[in-house]
Design a protein around this motif. Structure first.
Motif, PDB file in Angstrom:
ATOM      1  N   PHE A 113      12.333 -17.186  57.063  1.00  0.00           N
ATOM      2  CA  PHE A 113      12.898 -17.998  55.981  1.00  0.00           C
ATOM      3  C   PHE A 113      13.294 -17.139  54.784  1.00  0.00           C
ATOM      4  CE2 PHE A 113      12.705 -21.116  52.483  1.00  0.00           C
ATOM      5  CZ  PHE A 113      13.422 -22.167  53.030  1.00  0.00           C
ATOM      6  N   GLY A 114      12.505 -16.082  54.552  1.00  0.00           N
ATOM      7  CA  GLY A 114      12.742 -15.200  53.413  1.00  0.00           C
ATOM      8  C   GLY A 114      12.334 -13.782  53.733  1.00  0.00           C
ATOM      9  N   ASP A 115      12.607 -12.894  52.805  1.00  0.00           N
ATOM     10  CA  ASP A 115      12.261 -11.492  53.029  1.00  0.00           C
ATOM     11  C   ASP A 115      10.880 -11.168  52.455  1.00  0.00           C
ATOM     12  OD1 ASP A 115      12.559 -11.139  50.265  1.00  0.00           O
ATOM     13  OD2 ASP A 115      14.521 -10.188  50.434  1.00  0.00           O
ATOM     14  N   GLU A 116      10.521  -9.888  52.475  1.00  0.00           N
ATOM     15  CA  GLU A 116       9.194  -9.474  52.001  1.00  0.00           C
ATOM     16  C   GLU A 116       8.994  -9.709  50.507  1.00  0.00           C
ATOM     17  OE1 GLU A 116      12.060  -6.149  51.793  1.00  0.00           O
ATOM     18  OE2 GLU A 116      11.394  -7.350  53.478  1.00  0.00           O
ATOM     19  N   ASN A 117      10.077  -9.904  49.764  1.00  0.00           N
ATOM     20  CA  ASN A 117       9.983 -10.203  48.328  1.00  0.00           C
ATOM     21  C   ASN A 117      10.045 -11.699  48.047  1.00  0.00           C
ATOM     22  OD1 ASN A 117       9.909  -7.431  47.602  1.00  0.00           O
ATOM     23  ND2 ASN A 117      12.121  -7.329  47.917  1.00  0.00           N
ATOM     24  N   GLU A 118       9.916 -12.510  49.105  1.00  0.00           N
ATOM     25  CA  GLU A 118       9.962 -13.965  49.025  1.00  0.00           C
ATOM     26  C   GLU A 118      11.303 -14.493  48.533  1.00  0.00           C
ATOM     27  OE1 GLU A 118       6.596 -15.871  47.272  1.00  0.00           O
ATOM     28  OE2 GLU A 118       5.185 -14.807  48.541  1.00  0.00           O
ATOM     29  N   VAL A 119      12.367 -13.738  48.798  1.00  0.00           N
ATOM     30  CA  VAL A 119      13.717 -14.204  48.497  1.00  0.00           C
ATOM     31  C   VAL A 119      14.234 -14.894  49.754  1.00  0.00           C
ATOM     32  CG1 VAL A 119      16.084 -13.494  47.957  1.00  0.00           C
ATOM     33  CG2 VAL A 119      14.159 -12.410  46.786  1.00  0.00           C
ATOM     34  N   VAL A 120      14.709 -16.121  49.600  1.00  0.00           N
ATOM     35  CA  VAL A 120      15.194 -16.896  50.736  1.00  0.00           C
ATOM     36  C   VAL A 120      16.435 -16.222  51.309  1.00  0.00           C
ATOM     37  CG1 VAL A 120      16.019 -19.158  51.487  1.00  0.00           C
ATOM     38  CG2 VAL A 120      14.255 -19.003  49.708  1.00  0.00           C
ATOM     39  N   ASN A 121      16.420 -16.003  52.622  1.00  0.00           N
ATOM     40  CA  ASN A 121      17.528 -15.306  53.278  1.00  0.00           C
ATOM     41  C   ASN A 121      18.559 -16.307  53.824  1.00  0.00           C
ATOM     42  OD1 ASN A 121      16.520 -16.317  55.709  1.00  0.00           O
ATOM     43  ND2 ASN A 121      15.384 -14.454  56.169  1.00  0.00           N
ATOM     44  N   ASP A 122      19.510 -15.804  54.574  1.00  0.00           N
ATOM     45  CA  ASP A 122      20.593 -16.644  55.085  1.00  0.00           C
ATOM     46  C   ASP A 122      20.069 -17.776  55.967  1.00  0.00           C
ATOM     47  OD1 ASP A 122      23.496 -17.102  55.290  1.00  0.00           O
ATOM     48  OD2 ASP A 122      23.147 -16.674  57.419  1.00  0.00           O
ATOM     49  N   GLY A 152      17.137 -19.265  55.808  1.00  0.00           N
ATOM     50  CA  GLY A 152      16.535 -20.257  54.916  1.00  0.00           C
ATOM     51  C   GLY A 152      17.572 -21.031  54.129  1.00  0.00           C
ATOM     52  N   LEU A 153      18.573 -20.329  53.606  1.00  0.00           N
ATOM     53  CA  LEU A 153      19.628 -20.993  52.825  1.00  0.00           C
ATOM     54  C   LEU A 153      20.423 -21.977  53.681  1.00  0.00           C
ATOM     55  CD1 LEU A 153      20.898 -17.955  50.719  1.00  0.00           C
ATOM     56  CD2 LEU A 153      19.497 -19.872  49.913  1.00  0.00           C
ATOM     57  N   THR A 154      20.694 -21.595  54.920  1.00  0.00           N
ATOM     58  CA  THR A 154      21.417 -22.476  55.835  1.00  0.00           C
ATOM     59  C   THR A 154      20.608 -23.744  56.094  1.00  0.00           C
ATOM     60  OG1 THR A 154      22.549 -20.617  56.862  1.00  0.00           O
ATOM     61  CG2 THR A 154      22.442 -22.650  58.148  1.00  0.00           C
ATOM     62  N   HIS A 155      19.296 -23.586  56.295  1.00  0.00           N
ATOM     63  CA  HIS A 155      18.441 -24.754  56.508  1.00  0.00           C
ATOM     64  C   HIS A 155      18.431 -25.650  55.266  1.00  0.00           C
ATOM     65  CE1 HIS A 155      15.245 -27.372  57.715  1.00  0.00           C
ATOM     66  NE2 HIS A 155      14.635 -27.096  56.580  1.00  0.00           N
ATOM     67  N   LEU A 156      18.308 -25.063  54.095  1.00  0.00           N
ATOM     68  CA  LEU A 156      18.280 -25.855  52.862  1.00  0.00           C
ATOM     69  C   LEU A 156      19.565 -26.644  52.682  1.00  0.00           C
ATOM     70  CD1 LEU A 156      16.515 -23.350  50.447  1.00  0.00           C
ATOM     71  CD2 LEU A 156      15.580 -25.501  51.349  1.00  0.00           C
ATOM     72  N   GLU A 157      20.687 -26.060  53.054  1.00  0.00           N
ATOM     73  CA  GLU A 157      21.967 -26.779  52.959  1.00  0.00           C
ATOM     74  C   GLU A 157      21.985 -27.998  53.892  1.00  0.00           C
ATOM     75  OE1 GLU A 157      25.272 -23.543  51.569  1.00  0.00           O
ATOM     76  OE2 GLU A 157      24.552 -23.364  53.636  1.00  0.00           O
ATOM     77  N   SER A 186      26.568 -21.363  46.995  1.00  0.00           N
ATOM     78  CA  SER A 186      27.574 -20.677  46.184  1.00  0.00           C
ATOM     79  C   SER A 186      27.331 -20.897  44.689  1.00  0.00           C
ATOM     80  CB  SER A 186      28.989 -21.116  46.569  1.00  0.00           C
ATOM     81  OG  SER A 186      29.212 -22.454  46.170  1.00  0.00           O
ATOM     82  N   GLN A 187      26.501 -21.882  44.349  1.00  0.00           N
ATOM     83  CA  GLN A 187      26.186 -22.157  42.950  1.00  0.00           C
ATOM     84  C   GLN A 187      25.001 -21.347  42.422  1.00  0.00           C
ATOM     85  OE1 GLN A 187      28.206 -24.294  41.075  1.00  0.00           O
ATOM     86  NE2 GLN A 187      29.424 -24.124  42.939  1.00  0.00           N
ATOM     87  N   LEU A 188      24.354 -20.589  43.307  1.00  0.00           N
ATOM     88  CA  LEU A 188      23.205 -19.785  42.874  1.00  0.00           C
ATOM     89  C   LEU A 188      23.680 -18.634  41.999  1.00  0.00           C
ATOM     90  CD1 LEU A 188      21.160 -19.539  46.209  1.00  0.00           C
ATOM     91  CD2 LEU A 188      20.616 -20.926  44.204  1.00  0.00           C
ATOM     92  N   SER A 189      23.055 -18.492  40.849  1.00  0.00           N
ATOM     93  CA  SER A 189      23.415 -17.384  39.962  1.00  0.00           C
ATOM     94  C   SER A 189      22.524 -16.163  40.196  1.00  0.00           C
ATOM     95  CB  SER A 189      23.315 -17.832  38.497  1.00  0.00           C
ATOM     96  OG  SER A 189      22.018 -18.291  38.219  1.00  0.00           O
ATOM     97  N   GLU A 190      21.416 -16.385  40.885  1.00  0.00           N
ATOM     98  CA  GLU A 190      20.501 -15.292  41.229  1.00  0.00           C
ATOM     99  C   GLU A 190      19.845 -15.643  42.556  1.00  0.00           C
ATOM    100  OE1 GLU A 190      16.638 -16.516  38.617  1.00  0.00           O
ATOM    101  OE2 GLU A 190      18.314 -15.628  37.534  1.00  0.00           O
ATOM    102  N   PRO A 191      19.210 -14.684  43.212  1.00  0.00           N
ATOM    103  CA  PRO A 191      18.575 -14.973  44.500  1.00  0.00           C
ATOM    104  C   PRO A 191      17.534 -16.086  44.368  1.00  0.00           C
ATOM    105  CG  PRO A 191      18.664 -12.607  44.128  1.00  0.00           C
ATOM    106  CD  PRO A 191      19.087 -13.272  42.840  1.00  0.00           C
ATOM    107  N   LEU A 192      17.488 -16.947  45.361  1.00  0.00           N
ATOM    108  CA  LEU A 192      16.531 -18.046  45.384  1.00  0.00           C
ATOM    109  C   LEU A 192      15.220 -17.548  45.973  1.00  0.00           C
ATOM    110  CD1 LEU A 192      15.995 -21.100  45.001  1.00  0.00           C
ATOM    111  CD2 LEU A 192      16.841 -21.422  47.343  1.00  0.00           C
ATOM    112  N   THR A 193      14.141 -17.751  45.246  1.00  0.00           N
ATOM    113  CA  THR A 193      12.829 -17.337  45.738  1.00  0.00           C
ATOM    114  C   THR A 193      12.136 -18.516  46.410  1.00  0.00           C
ATOM    115  OG1 THR A 193      11.721 -17.919  43.683  1.00  0.00           O
ATOM    116  CG2 THR A 193      12.551 -15.644  43.881  1.00  0.00           C
ATOM    117  N   ALA A 194      11.140 -18.193  47.209  1.00  0.00           N
ATOM    118  CA  ALA A 194      10.366 -19.235  47.879  1.00  0.00           C
ATOM    119  C   ALA A 194       9.787 -20.205  46.845  1.00  0.00           C
ATOM    120  CB  ALA A 194       9.255 -18.602  48.705  1.00  0.00           C
ATOM    121  N   GLU A 195       9.343 -19.689  45.725  1.00  0.00           N
ATOM    122  CA  GLU A 195       8.781 -20.524  44.665  1.00  0.00           C
ATOM    123  C   GLU A 195       9.831 -21.470  44.087  1.00  0.00           C
ATOM    124  OE1 GLU A 195       7.057 -19.569  40.326  1.00  0.00           O
ATOM    125  OE2 GLU A 195       6.057 -18.492  41.945  1.00  0.00           O
TER     126      GLU A 195
END
Length: 140
Positions: free
Chosen positions: A81-90, A92-97, A106-115
């Motif tokens: 779902f995310g990488d070792e820094n808890e940033v949601v990867n592709d 995870g992002l596809t699932h969230l969509e 495309s509206q994210l201004s910065e990487p989405l974290t698990a939190e």
């Protein structure tokens, strides 16, 4: 013979709205469908538990924080779902969509974290989850 109707989202929106307003001490009109619970409405994790308890008390349908987490992560293992820094990867992002109709990566201004994922959850998402659970309970 009386016919039992399957619950709809409209049936539960007012219950969700009232539970949120009561738990957060806000006006029901502020709990609009697109408002995020933890972001725009200012709920904290303890408030989320209170909201879910109030919903269960009025609708007799139980939803837990684990149910919300399961919806958001969709059974995808943490490492996928995310990488070792808890940033949601592709993945995870596809699932969230898929599960959050309002989410647009495309509206994210910065990487989405698990939190930050729980911060995307809206009043409408909670209403939809409640409706789904109520329908499942209704047919069981």
């Amino acid at each position: 013979m009386s016919e039992t109707l399957t619950p709809t989202s409209t049936d539960y929106f007012s219950a969700v709205q009232a539970a949120i307003a009561d738990a957060l001490g806000i006006d029901e009109a502020e709990a609009v469908p697109e408002a995020t619970l933890l972001g725009q409405l200012g709920a904290e994790s303890i408030d989320l538990l209170d909201i879910l308890f109030r919903i269960e008390r009025t609708t007799k349908v139980k939803i837990t924080v684990a149910d919300i987490a399961a919806l958001l992560q969709g059974g995808i293992p943490d490492e996928e779902f995310g990488d070792e820094n808890e940033v949601v990867n592709d993945t995870g992002l596809t699932h969230l969509e898929k599960v959050l109709p309002q989410f647009d990566r495309s509206q994210l201004s910065e990487p989405l974290t698990a939190e930050g994922v729980l911060g995307l959850f809206t009043v409408q998402n909670l209403t939809d989850l409640l409706t789904e659970r109520a329908a499942a309970q209704h047919t069981a």
